[in-house]
Design an enzyme around this catalytic site. Sequence first.
Site, PDB file in Angstrom:
ATOM      1  N   THR A 374       0.830  -1.198   0.000  1.00 33.16           N
ATOM      2  CA  THR A 374       0.000   0.000   0.000  1.00 33.16           C
ATOM      3  C   THR A 374       0.868   1.252   0.000  1.00 33.16           C
ATOM      4  O   THR A 374       1.934   1.257   0.564  1.00 33.16           O
ATOM      5  CB  THR A 374      -0.875  -0.008   1.265  1.00 33.16           C
ATOM      6  OG1 THR A 374      -1.646  -1.192   1.252  1.00 33.16           O
ATOM      7  CG2 THR A 374      -1.727   1.202   1.388  1.00 33.16           C
ATOM      8  N   GLY A 457      -1.525  -2.992   5.601  1.00 24.71           N
ATOM      9  CA  GLY A 457      -2.427  -4.090   5.915  1.00 24.71           C
ATOM     10  C   GLY A 457      -3.200  -3.900   7.214  1.00 24.71           C
ATOM     11  O   GLY A 457      -3.710  -2.817   7.514  1.00 24.71           O
TER      12      GLY A 457
END
Length: 564
Positions: A374, A457
Amino acid sequence: MKIEIVAVFIALVTFGANAADRITGKPFATRSEVLATNGMAATSQPLATQVALDILKQGGSAVDAAIAANAMLGLVEPTGSGIGGDLFAIVWSAKDKRLYGINGSGKSPKSLTLAKLKQLNLDYLPPYGPLPVSVPGAVDAWFELHDKFGKLKMASNLAPAIDYARQGFPVSELIAYYLARSAPKLSQYPGFKETYMPSGKMPKSGEIFKNPALANTYEKIASGGREAFYQGVIAKSIVRYMKDQGGYLSYEDLSEHKSEWVEPVSVNYRGYDVWELPPNGQGIAALQILKTLEPFNLEQMGPGSTEYIHHFVEAKKLAFADRAKFYADMDFNAIPVAELISEEYNYQRAKLIDANQAKRVVDAGHPALMHGDTVYLTTADREGNMVSLIQSNFRGMGSGMTPPDLGFVLQDRGQLFDLSPGRFNSYAPGKRPFHTIIPAFVTKNGKPWLSFGVMGGATQPQMHAQILINLLDFKMNLQEAGDAPRILHSGSSQPTGEKMSDGGYISLESGFSVQTRRELIKKGHSLKDNLGGFGGYQAIAVDPDTGVYRGASESRKDGQASGY
């Protein structure tokens, strides 16, 4: 002499090995806050930050800058982002004096059913290959954001990334590390080597890397809009590639995709309104953690204390038990969001925390049902608009599915479905999977105060809560709040069906003392080391009286906060 050496070693372990002796601020802070008045950008890669600033200086809005930075990150940080993934954002509109939220997550293939997956004897969707691929939503979210808040043409926003993709850029240190880790797992899939390993190996830190295929894709998007990606030549390339690999993602799945504008939800914590997006993401877990901890005097406990860490972890376990049961696509479920984040519910949950003993098993609560790897970046412009944006492939570089003519990897977000029938997050065709990526925003008295996020996450809601506790309870500044040593609890029950039975385990960064670790073990916690799992933080705060922006970017990533 031996005793002295041992004493020095213990002191280093206890207090952490600081890079330098700062004359101001906390000893663990890596630098001062960045200050500016006209605009600010904070991303996980310096080149992306500079691209965002260039767009702002050209008269672009905070949204233009965010799109430009996100496109750049898809090039320079493919280990965490790219247009094969999804996107979520929260935008403060200075004109409207309100927040807007966008859910840019894609759905599962319509032709893949739970019955078909069961025929494959799967208990969980695999992390790689064609099966976990869901519709990539980032590009459509770009255009939704741009249509509402953009000032420059999309071609102008994508131009810097196109130029860097053609001319090349030097790979930064942390990205080189994660690229090397991705190669053994993903190089087996067609197109991956051609895109990311043209010389036969991953680029090293400082090595010039080019991605001409991604440059071509960005140019098609710049000239053809979202239709080029979801209905045009890019969509056809994706579908052809997926069919060749035995996948289920179809032209219909892509052409029917649409982002959704959603209302952010909030709780008040210590007088500040903390905003997250509702499920299918996990943002409200941060709100639940904060409200569960609010009855306790964390400031008196202190940031490095056994008491604080214990209470934080136990609150996280409670929130994540609800996360495992309830968080899913709201089009398929009546999810009790208002109850889950309410003060009444979380104060009752707080009473379940035993101050002296860690829980091994935690059940979800019973709120009343109602009808109703991410990258994170944040930008702010001279008019007061602010963007909190997060975007991801999932699992770093995603599924490994890499159409060789497009220059990006398709996400594997579908891995987060539950393959057991009858649950909130059970797999279904045309359904959005549970999502981990979450942007955050904080207002004070109806005015913007902070745009921030922490990538990583299931780490994210834990770190959202820790950042705000550092700011509001422990009175740290914006940079210190991100640099402070972090707590990570792993092993909670999951939306994919796993159940916690042993209490999970805590990982602590090196700034926590040996004595604190021992006391946690006495309370029944298990401790394990973790390398690289503590997230990546970027933030921009604004002074409501002067309009001065404060930026922060932490040392765990290659990132940079900068303004002008």
